[in-house]
Scaffold this motif. Structure first.
Motif, PDB file in Angstrom:
ATOM      1  N   VAL A  24       0.834  -1.201   0.000  1.00 30.62           N
ATOM      2  CA  VAL A  24       0.000   0.000   0.000  1.00 30.62           C
ATOM      3  C   VAL A  24       0.869   1.253   0.000  1.00 30.62           C
ATOM      4  O   VAL A  24       0.577   2.227  -0.711  1.00 30.62           O
ATOM      5  CB  VAL A  24      -0.956  -0.005   1.208  1.00 30.62           C
ATOM      6  CG1 VAL A  24      -1.755   1.292   1.272  1.00 30.62           C
ATOM      7  CG2 VAL A  24      -1.896  -1.205   1.129  1.00 30.62           C
ATOM      8  N   GLY A  25       1.947   1.247   0.770  1.00 25.48           N
ATOM      9  CA  GLY A  25       2.851   2.398   0.781  1.00 25.48           C
ATOM     10  C   GLY A  25       3.431   2.675  -0.596  1.00 25.48           C
ATOM     11  O   GLY A  25       3.554   3.832  -1.022  1.00 25.48           O
ATOM     12  N   ARG A  26       3.802   1.611  -1.298  1.00 21.95           N
ATOM     13  CA  ARG A  26       4.350   1.766  -2.652  1.00 21.95           C
ATOM     14  C   ARG A  26       3.304   2.340  -3.604  1.00 21.95           C
ATOM     15  O   ARG A  26       3.586   3.241  -4.399  1.00 21.95           O
ATOM     16  CB  ARG A  26       4.842   0.412  -3.164  1.00 21.95           C
ATOM     17  CG  ARG A  26       5.449   0.463  -4.555  1.00 21.95           C
ATOM     18  CD  ARG A  26       6.137  -0.838  -4.913  1.00 21.95           C
ATOM     19  NE  ARG A  26       5.235  -1.979  -4.914  1.00 21.95           N
ATOM     20  CZ  ARG A  26       5.227  -2.950  -4.001  1.00 21.95           C
ATOM     21  NH1 ARG A  26       6.083  -2.921  -3.006  1.00 21.95           N
ATOM     22  NH2 ARG A  26       4.379  -3.958  -4.077  1.00 21.95           N
ATOM     23  N   ILE A  27       2.070   1.827  -3.527  1.00 20.16           N
ATOM     24  CA  ILE A  27       0.992   2.307  -4.398  1.00 20.16           C
ATOM     25  C   ILE A  27       0.724   3.789  -4.165  1.00 20.16           C
ATOM     26  O   ILE A  27       0.616   4.580  -5.120  1.00 20.16           O
ATOM     27  CB  ILE A  27      -0.285   1.485  -4.155  1.00 20.16           C
ATOM     28  CG1 ILE A  27      -0.104   0.060  -4.671  1.00 20.16           C
ATOM     29  CG2 ILE A  27      -1.484   2.140  -4.827  1.00 20.16           C
ATOM     30  CD1 ILE A  27      -1.210  -0.886  -4.239  1.00 20.16           C
ATOM     31  N   LEU A  28       0.611   4.193  -2.914  1.00 20.58           N
ATOM     32  CA  LEU A  28       0.273   5.585  -2.604  1.00 20.58           C
ATOM     33  C   LEU A  28       1.364   6.544  -3.075  1.00 20.58           C
ATOM     34  O   LEU A  28       1.058   7.633  -3.587  1.00 20.58           O
ATOM     35  CB  LEU A  28       0.038   5.745  -1.104  1.00 20.58           C
ATOM     36  CG  LEU A  28      -1.162   4.988  -0.520  1.00 20.58           C
ATOM     37  CD1 LEU A  28      -1.251   5.222   0.980  1.00 20.58           C
ATOM     38  CD2 LEU A  28      -2.460   5.409  -1.192  1.00 20.58           C
ATOM     39  N   ARG A  43       7.458  10.879  -2.557  1.00 23.66           N
ATOM     40  CA  ARG A  43       7.647  10.157  -1.312  1.00 23.66           C
ATOM     41  C   ARG A  43       6.724  10.736  -0.248  1.00 23.66           C
ATOM     42  O   ARG A  43       6.484  11.938  -0.205  1.00 23.66           O
ATOM     43  CB  ARG A  43       9.096  10.257  -0.851  1.00 23.66           C
ATOM     44  CG  ARG A  43      10.073   9.530  -1.775  1.00 23.66           C
ATOM     45  CD  ARG A  43      11.498   9.805  -1.377  1.00 23.66           C
ATOM     46  NE  ARG A  43      12.448   9.221  -2.318  1.00 23.66           N
ATOM     47  CZ  ARG A  43      13.708   9.591  -2.434  1.00 23.66           C
ATOM     48  NH1 ARG A  43      14.179  10.552  -1.647  1.00 23.66           N
ATOM     49  NH2 ARG A  43      14.500   9.006  -3.304  1.00 23.66           N
ATOM     50  N   LEU A  44       6.262   9.866   0.620  1.00 26.96           N
ATOM     51  CA  LEU A  44       5.309  10.273   1.646  1.00 26.96           C
ATOM     52  C   LEU A  44       5.846   9.961   3.038  1.00 26.96           C
ATOM     53  O   LEU A  44       6.435   8.899   3.260  1.00 26.96           O
ATOM     54  CB  LEU A  44       3.980   9.541   1.448  1.00 26.96           C
ATOM     55  CG  LEU A  44       3.266   9.753   0.105  1.00 26.96           C
ATOM     56  CD1 LEU A  44       2.087   8.788  -0.008  1.00 26.96           C
ATOM     57  CD2 LEU A  44       2.805  11.197  -0.043  1.00 26.96           C
ATOM     58  N   SER A  80       9.828   5.613   0.781  1.00 25.46           N
ATOM     59  CA  SER A  80       8.575   6.238   1.186  1.00 25.46           C
ATOM     60  C   SER A  80       7.979   5.480   2.364  1.00 25.46           C
ATOM     61  O   SER A  80       8.359   4.343   2.651  1.00 25.46           O
ATOM     62  CB  SER A  80       7.589   6.253   0.015  1.00 25.46           C
ATOM     63  OG  SER A  80       6.471   7.080   0.300  1.00 25.46           O
ATOM     64  N   ALA A  81       7.032   6.083   3.042  1.00 28.35           N
ATOM     65  CA  ALA A  81       6.442   5.488   4.242  1.00 28.35           C
ATOM     66  C   ALA A  81       5.805   4.143   3.947  1.00 28.35           C
ATOM     67  O   ALA A  81       5.109   3.970   2.949  1.00 28.35           O
ATOM     68  CB  ALA A  81       5.385   6.430   4.803  1.00 28.35           C
TER      69      ALA A  81
END
Length: 289
Positions: free
Chosen positions: A136-140, A147-148, A218-219
């Motif tokens: 999910v982190g990769r998708i977002l 990066r989030l 990313s997160a």
């Protein structure tokens, strides 16, 4: 509507996994602990065996830790088995044998972090929240094109959950990341999210963009693990595997771990395993639990 497009895709592409056939909070917790840092294919036979042998927290809490560790052998990260065993005792003693739905109560269980707690909330209780794992982190990150930070990623993930459909939505996001929006060689052309994905626009453009993958660091996105060969994890695993059959003379620990010429390292690892409660040292012998 983004949510409907993804849910429609998932209706035909979903993976059939045994823990998706139950809403039993205990079995959901068991599966989520097993899936921490472990691939689905490795978990499948262990989940079935544990579900049959220890179908409730009470059953599991009454088991000897040595038997739990022996049954866990081969699944990796044995402290997860110990944490699950301790969690079963807490659930039995403090929650009447019922896995709690409250986030803080779940986070108070050993080995349960925000991801696992939210997964139990969603997959057992249908609570409208988002599960932020590496997929999910990769998708977002790719959808937003940047990066989030973790708090922002969790907020975005929560905002996307369709009311009353958190179970299906979170499963769909995980399957999208595992089957389509993979870490390497994502299938952007076949992705139902391609129309609104910022990174897919870069990847599928007429000219190579040269833009780095925003999912890197990313997160929620896991980093590459250190090599297993020659690691402390490998040495610890060898000793635990040997102890699953019988006790072992302490003097043989270094040889069993493949550390015959590293006595100091072997002693350190044995001491760590004893401190973690995974083995016991009685006299001159070592035993599981």
């Amino acid at each position: 509507m983004r949510q409907r497009a993804l849910l429609d895709w998932w209706a035909s592409e979903r993976r059939d996994l045994p823990w998706r056939r139950t809403r039993d909070p205990w079995l959901v917790l068991v599966s989520e602990i097993m899936l921490q840092q472990t691939q689905v294919d490795r978990v499948l036979p262990y989940f079935a065996a544990f579900a049959e042998r220890w179908p409730t927290p009470e059953h599991f809490a009454q088991a000897e830790l040595s038997r739990v560790l022996a049954a866990w052998q081969g699944l990796g990260y044995p402290r997860r088995a110990r944490n699950l065993w301790r969690s079963a005792a807490i659930i039995t003693e403090r929650h009447g044998g019922r896995v709690p739905a409250d986030l803080n109560d779940l986070l108070a269980l050993p080995g349960v972090g925000h991801y696992t707690a939210r997964a139990v909330q969603v997959f057992a209780f249908g609570i409208d929240t988002a599960v932020l794992d590496t997929n999910v982190g990769r998708i977002l990150a790719r959808w937003t094109g940047r990066r989030l930070a973790r708090a922002e990623a969790q907020r975005i993930a929560d905002d996307l959950v369709p009311a009353g459909e958190s179970w299906a939505w979170n499963q769909a996001m995980m399957d999208l990341g595992a089957q389509v929006c993979s870490k390497r060689d994502p299938s952007c052309g076949q992705c139902p999210a391609q129309p609104w994905c910022a990174w897919a626009g870069e990847v599928l453009g007429s000219e190579p963009s040269g833009q780095p993958d925003p999912a890197e660091r990313s997160a929620g996105v896991s980093s590459r693990q250190a090599p297993f060969e020659g690691s402390d994890r490998q040495a610890r695993g060898r000793l635990l595997a040997a102890l699953s059959g019988d006790s072992l003379p302490t003097e043989r620990a270094a040889a069993v771990m493949g550390l015959g010429h590293e006595e100091a390292r072997a002693r350190r690892l044995v001491a760590e395993l004893i401190a973690e409660g995974l083995i016991t040292g009685t006299g001159d012998r070592l035993r599981l639990g």
